[in-house]
Design an enzyme around this catalytic site. Structure first.
Site, PDB file in Angstrom:
ATOM      1  N   GLY A   1      29.237  -6.012   8.203  1.00  0.00           N
ATOM      2  CA  GLY A   1      29.778  -5.860   6.845  1.00  0.00           C
ATOM      3  C   GLY A   1      30.487  -4.535   6.631  1.00  0.00           C
ATOM      4  O   GLY A   1      30.527  -3.678   7.530  1.00  0.00           O
TER       5      GLY A   1
ATOM      6  N   SER B   1      27.129 -13.616  12.741  1.00  0.00           N
ATOM      7  CA  SER B   1      27.649 -12.502  13.559  1.00  0.00           C
ATOM      8  C   SER B   1      26.802 -12.231  14.800  1.00  0.00           C
ATOM      9  O   SER B   1      27.162 -11.370  15.616  1.00  0.00           O
ATOM     10  CB  SER B   1      27.774 -11.229  12.716  1.00  0.00           C
ATOM     11  OG  SER B   1      26.522 -10.871  12.195  1.00  0.00           O
TER      12      SER B   1
ATOM     13  N   CYS C   1      26.447   2.400  -5.862  1.00  0.00           N
ATOM     14  CA  CYS C   1      27.493   3.367  -5.458  1.00  0.00           C
ATOM     15  C   CYS C   1      28.062   4.145  -6.648  1.00  0.00           C
ATOM     16  O   CYS C   1      28.334   5.349  -6.541  1.00  0.00           O
ATOM     17  CB  CYS C   1      28.610   2.646  -4.715  1.00  0.00           C
ATOM     18  SG  CYS C   1      29.137   1.115  -5.482  1.00  0.00           S
TER      19      CYS C   1
ATOM     20  N   GLN D   1      36.705   0.832 -10.032  1.00  0.00           N
ATOM     21  CA  GLN D   1      36.022   0.527  -8.771  1.00  0.00           C
ATOM     22  C   GLN D   1      36.895  -0.246  -7.789  1.00  0.00           C
ATOM     23  O   GLN D   1      37.527  -1.249  -8.135  1.00  0.00           O
ATOM     24  CB  GLN D   1      34.730  -0.256  -9.070  1.00  0.00           C
ATOM     25  CG  GLN D   1      33.753   0.578  -9.891  1.00  0.00           C
ATOM     26  CD  GLN D   1      32.423  -0.089 -10.168  1.00  0.00           C
ATOM     27  OE1 GLN D   1      31.898   0.035 -11.268  1.00  0.00           O
ATOM     28  NE2 GLN D   1      31.845  -0.775  -9.195  1.00  0.00           N
TER      29      GLN D   1
ATOM     30  N   SER E   1      36.718  -2.919  -2.177  1.00  0.00           N
ATOM     31  CA  SER E   1      35.736  -2.926  -1.085  1.00  0.00           C
ATOM     32  C   SER E   1      34.305  -2.775  -1.576  1.00  0.00           C
ATOM     33  O   SER E   1      33.367  -3.014  -0.820  1.00  0.00           O
ATOM     34  CB  SER E   1      36.054  -1.824  -0.082  1.00  0.00           C
ATOM     35  OG  SER E   1      36.143  -0.590  -0.764  1.00  0.00           O
ATOM     36  N   GLY E   2      34.119  -2.405  -2.834  1.00  0.00           N
ATOM     37  CA  GLY E   2      32.775  -2.361  -3.404  1.00  0.00           C
ATOM     38  C   GLY E   2      32.120  -3.727  -3.374  1.00  0.00           C
ATOM     39  O   GLY E   2      30.891  -3.844  -3.412  1.00  0.00           O
TER      40      GLY E   2
ATOM     41  N   LYS F   1      22.841  -0.856 -14.341  1.00  0.00           N
ATOM     42  CA  LYS F   1      22.324  -0.096 -13.193  1.00  0.00           C
ATOM     43  C   LYS F   1      22.587   1.390 -13.420  1.00  0.00           C
ATOM     44  O   LYS F   1      21.744   2.234 -13.133  1.00  0.00           O
ATOM     45  CB  LYS F   1      23.037  -0.530 -11.900  1.00  0.00           C
ATOM     46  CG  LYS F   1      22.577  -1.855 -11.315  1.00  0.00           C
ATOM     47  CD  LYS F   1      23.438  -2.207 -10.093  1.00  0.00           C
ATOM     48  CE  LYS F   1      23.454  -3.699  -9.842  1.00  0.00           C
ATOM     49  NZ  LYS F   1      24.529  -4.111  -8.916  1.00  0.00           N
TER      50      LYS F   1
ATOM     51  N   ARG G   1      36.995  -3.167 -12.265  1.00  0.00           N
ATOM     52  CA  ARG G   1      37.480  -3.337 -10.882  1.00  0.00           C
ATOM     53  C   ARG G   1      38.983  -3.090 -10.876  1.00  0.00           C
ATOM     54  O   ARG G   1      39.702  -3.632 -11.739  1.00  0.00           O
ATOM     55  CB  ARG G   1      37.183  -4.771 -10.419  1.00  0.00           C
ATOM     56  CG  ARG G   1      37.487  -5.018  -8.973  1.00  0.00           C
ATOM     57  CD  ARG G   1      36.479  -4.417  -8.037  1.00  0.00           C
ATOM     58  NE  ARG G   1      35.174  -5.034  -8.130  1.00  0.00           N
ATOM     59  CZ  ARG G   1      34.084  -4.559  -7.518  1.00  0.00           C
ATOM     60  NH1 ARG G   1      34.154  -3.478  -6.762  1.00  0.00           N
ATOM     61  NH2 ARG G   1      32.919  -5.164  -7.657  1.00  0.00           N
TER      62      ARG G   1
ATOM     63  N   HIS H   1      35.729   4.807  -5.269  1.00  0.00           N
ATOM     64  CA  HIS H   1      35.596   4.582  -6.710  1.00  0.00           C
ATOM     65  C   HIS H   1      35.959   5.871  -7.462  1.00  0.00           C
ATOM     66  O   HIS H   1      35.667   6.972  -6.998  1.00  0.00           O
ATOM     67  CB  HIS H   1      34.152   4.245  -7.088  1.00  0.00           C
ATOM     68  CG  HIS H   1      33.673   2.892  -6.626  1.00  0.00           C
ATOM     69  ND1 HIS H   1      34.483   1.916  -6.109  1.00  0.00           N
ATOM     70  CD2 HIS H   1      32.408   2.356  -6.651  1.00  0.00           C
ATOM     71  CE1 HIS H   1      33.753   0.844  -5.824  1.00  0.00           C
ATOM     72  NE2 HIS H   1      32.497   1.083  -6.134  1.00  0.00           N
TER      73      HIS H   1
HETATM   74  N1  LIG Z   1      30.590  -2.320  -0.270  1.00  0.00           N
HETATM   75  C1  LIG Z   1      30.114  -1.285  -0.938  1.00  0.00           C
HETATM   76  O1  LIG Z   1      30.866  -0.395  -1.365  1.00  0.00           O
HETATM   77  C2  LIG Z   1      28.643  -1.166  -1.186  1.00  0.00           C
HETATM   78  C3  LIG Z   1      28.185   0.035  -1.759  1.00  0.00           C
HETATM   79  C4  LIG Z   1      26.828   0.194  -2.002  1.00  0.00           C
HETATM   80  C5  LIG Z   1      25.966  -0.824  -1.696  1.00  0.00           C
HETATM   81  N2  LIG Z   1      26.419  -1.988  -1.161  1.00  0.00           N
HETATM   82  C6  LIG Z   1      25.436  -3.025  -0.854  1.00  0.00           C
HETATM   83  O2  LIG Z   1      25.297  -3.139   0.566  1.00  0.00           O
HETATM   84  C7  LIG Z   1      25.040  -4.512   0.911  1.00  0.00           C
HETATM   85  C8  LIG Z   1      26.103  -4.989   1.881  1.00  0.00           C
HETATM   86  O3  LIG Z   1      27.378  -4.859   1.257  1.00  0.00           O
HETATM   87  P1  LIG Z   1      28.744  -4.987   2.058  1.00  0.00           P
HETATM   88  O4  LIG Z   1      29.778  -4.513   1.111  1.00  0.00           O
HETATM   89  O5  LIG Z   1      28.642  -4.356   3.403  1.00  0.00           O
HETATM   90  O6  LIG Z   1      28.836  -6.585   2.201  1.00  0.00           O
HETATM   91  P2  LIG Z   1      29.630  -7.460   3.271  1.00  0.00           P
HETATM   92  O7  LIG Z   1      30.817  -6.740   3.786  1.00  0.00           O
HETATM   93  O8  LIG Z   1      29.816  -8.785   2.630  1.00  0.00           O
HETATM   94  O9  LIG Z   1      28.564  -7.618   4.475  1.00  0.00           O
HETATM   95  C9  LIG Z   1      27.354  -8.310   4.325  1.00  0.00           C
HETATM   96  C10 LIG Z   1      26.528  -8.164   5.592  1.00  0.00           C
HETATM   97  O10 LIG Z   1      25.253  -8.780   5.398  1.00  0.00           O
HETATM   98  C11 LIG Z   1      24.966  -9.576   6.531  1.00  0.00           C
HETATM   99  N3  LIG Z   1      24.059 -10.664   6.193  1.00  0.00           N
HETATM  100  C12 LIG Z   1      24.182 -11.559   5.188  1.00  0.00           C
HETATM  101  N4  LIG Z   1      23.140 -12.424   5.206  1.00  0.00           N
HETATM  102  C13 LIG Z   1      22.348 -12.056   6.240  1.00  0.00           C
HETATM  103  C14 LIG Z   1      21.128 -12.548   6.801  1.00  0.00           C
HETATM  104  N5  LIG Z   1      20.500 -13.612   6.298  1.00  0.00           N
HETATM  105  N6  LIG Z   1      20.612 -11.926   7.874  1.00  0.00           N
HETATM  106  C15 LIG Z   1      21.220 -10.845   8.415  1.00  0.00           C
HETATM  107  N7  LIG Z   1      22.378 -10.329   7.949  1.00  0.00           N
HETATM  108  C16 LIG Z   1      22.927 -10.932   6.873  1.00  0.00           C
HETATM  109  C17 LIG Z   1      26.307 -10.083   6.978  1.00  0.00           C
HETATM  110  O11 LIG Z   1      26.207 -10.519   8.314  1.00  0.00           O
HETATM  111  P3  LIG Z   1      27.019 -11.805   8.850  1.00  0.00           P
HETATM  112  O12 LIG Z   1      28.381 -11.322   9.216  1.00  0.00           O
HETATM  113  O13 LIG Z   1      26.210 -12.239  10.016  1.00  0.00           O
HETATM  114  O14 LIG Z   1      27.041 -12.799   7.738  1.00  0.00           O
HETATM  115  C18 LIG Z   1      27.153  -8.818   6.812  1.00  0.00           C
HETATM  116  O15 LIG Z   1      26.981  -7.988   7.932  1.00  0.00           O
HETATM  117  C19 LIG Z   1      24.984  -5.279  -0.413  1.00  0.00           C
HETATM  118  O16 LIG Z   1      23.656  -5.366  -0.847  1.00  0.00           O
HETATM  119  C20 LIG Z   1      25.797  -4.401  -1.343  1.00  0.00           C
HETATM  120  O17 LIG Z   1      25.438  -4.574  -2.690  1.00  0.00           O
HETATM  121  C21 LIG Z   1      27.743  -2.171  -0.893  1.00  0.00           C
END
Ligand SMILES: NC(=O)c1ccc[n+]([C@@H]2O[C@H](COP(=O)([O-])OP(=O)(O)OC[C@H]3O[C@@H](n4cnc5c(N)ncnc54)[C@H](OP(=O)(O)O)[C@@H]3O)[C@@H](O)[C@H]2O)c1
Length: 335
Positions: free
Chosen positions: A10, A38, A128, A155, A158-159, A212, A233, A240
């Site tokens: 991710g 993955s 974030c 925001q 990519s968030g 939050k 957004r 952000h």
């Molecule tokens: N993006 C941001 O700016 C940001 C900032 C702060 C916090 N977050 C938090 O961080 C988390 C991830 O966000 P992201 O933006 O990186 O999302 P993302 O790009 O959609 O990636 C999600 C990840 O979770 C994995 N995943 C989903 N279901 C799974 C399972 N059952 N078992 C193992 N892995 C699993 C996916 O793997 P697969 O490829 O195998 O599906 C992928 O690696 C979320 O909780 C989000 O709220 C994100």
């Protein structure tokens, strides 16, 4: 130090690989996890190849010191017991445990010591938008107690994850070709648009993202601070931005605020309006600090101060903050 990354494919997972490398994190072994989608994929880290394992309810976390988890709230809830049962410290990026009383919510510049008290072996990384705001608020709180905050966020796509960022790029390409843009990740087309909704609405008319910011800020800062947020957004790929109005117990001059920001941990002061010097997401993307600029007195309130912050929410808002928590635990010999 044996480290796991859960959700490595991710947006945040990929950033963990970069941040651990950039910061020379003391790591002897690395294990990568993902879903069946993955599993089997190969990522390289410091010249070595690592194959993603499927996250399962087994003993794969035995011997792992710290797990950086960014695979969504459902996965965190489902796998917390599996991840922590052999003593692994789980640093979780989802919102699943943030407000639980027995889970510390930590931004190292503000409340690093809270990470030492973790009865369930879980430490939560805040949202974030909250992380970058509290880093800046802490500098002001050190001068005078902050009573209330109004904040508006801008925001980046990519968030909402790696696919949301890809969708924004694709929308511009499609529009330029005269095609109908694909709209899947957000409620509306984001290209050439702003969407005044991040996450779902709650009963009081604020979104979950906005609530939050209210709740998490109070927990991290251990104060009665009130936060009223509007989260928007915007068609930015990464980083952000936030405009923040604070009301303090005593008036804070611009000079005092500038000095406090300039000396604060994790902040870069970029505030020379006469030279058109202020932070912007295009230039802050991929950078570690929280950038602060446009510092002004609030024209409506003698105890009010207004400023603008920009920070890379995948770095400081997620992966970097989590890695800094682990670095702190190593420094105080707590893992
Ligand atoms: N993006 C941001 O700016 C940001 C900032 C702060 C916090 N977050 C938090 O961080 C988390 C991830 O966000 P992201 O933006 O990186 O999302 P993302 O790009 O959609 O990636 C999600 C990840 O979770 C994995 N995943 C989903 N279901 C799974 C399972 N059952 N078992 C193992 N892995 C699993 C996916 O793997 P697969 O490829 O195998 O599906 C992928 O690696 C979320 O909780 C989000 O709220 C994100």
């Amino acid at each position: 130090m044996k480290v796991a990354i859960v959700g490595v494919s991710g947006a945040v997972g990929q950033e963990f690989l970069r941040v651990l490398d950039e910061r020379n994190f003391p790591l002897d072994e690395l294990v990568l996890f993902g879903s069946s989608r993955s599993a089997g994929r190969v990522y390289s880290f410091r010249g070595k190849q690592y194959t993603v394992k499927e996250l399962k309810h087994n003993d794969d976390f035995k011997g792992i010191d710290v797990a950086f988890v960014s695979a969504g709230g459902g996965t965190s809830v489902d796998f917390a017991e599996t991840i922590t049962k052999h003593g692994t410290v789980m640093i979780d990026n989802s919102s699943a445990f943030r407000m639980d009383k027995d889970v510390p919510l930590v931004v190292p510049e503000v409340n690093a010591e809270d990470a030492l008290n973790r009865p369930r072996g879980i430490i939560a990384n805040p949202n974030c938008t909250t992380i970058q705001m509290v880093v800046a608020l802490k500098a002001i709180e050190n001068l005078s107690h902050i009573k209330r905050v109004h904040v508006s966020t801008y925001q980046a796509a990519s968030g909402a994850g790696a696919t949301a960022m890809a969708e924004l790029v694709k929308q511009y390409e499609q529009i330029l070709k005269g095609e109908e843009p694909t709209v899947e990740k957000f409620a509306y087309q984001l290209a050439y648009n702003l969407i005044p909704q991040v996450d779902v609405f709650t009963e009081n008319g604020y979104t979950k993202e906005e609530m939050k910011m209210y709740n998490e800020t109070r927990k991290i800062m251990h104060t009665d601070i009130e936060v009223s947020a509007t989260c928007v957004r915007v068609p930015v790929l990464r980083a952000h931005s936030e405009v923040t109005w604070v009301e303090t117990e005593r008036p804070i001059s611009i000079e005092e605020a500038r000095k406090a920001f300039a000396e604060a941990d994790g902040i870069i002061l970029q505030d020379e309006p006469s030279n058109k010097e202020y932070p912007m997401p295009l230039f802050v993307a991929d950078k570690e600090p929280v950038y602060v600029g446009r510092i002004r007195k609030d024209l409506t309130n003698p105890n009010g101060l207004t400023f603008w912050t920009v920070s890379d929410q995948i770095k400081k808002g997620a992966a970097l903050n989590a890695v800094q928590i682990a670095e702190y635990l190593i420094k105080v010999k707590n893992i």
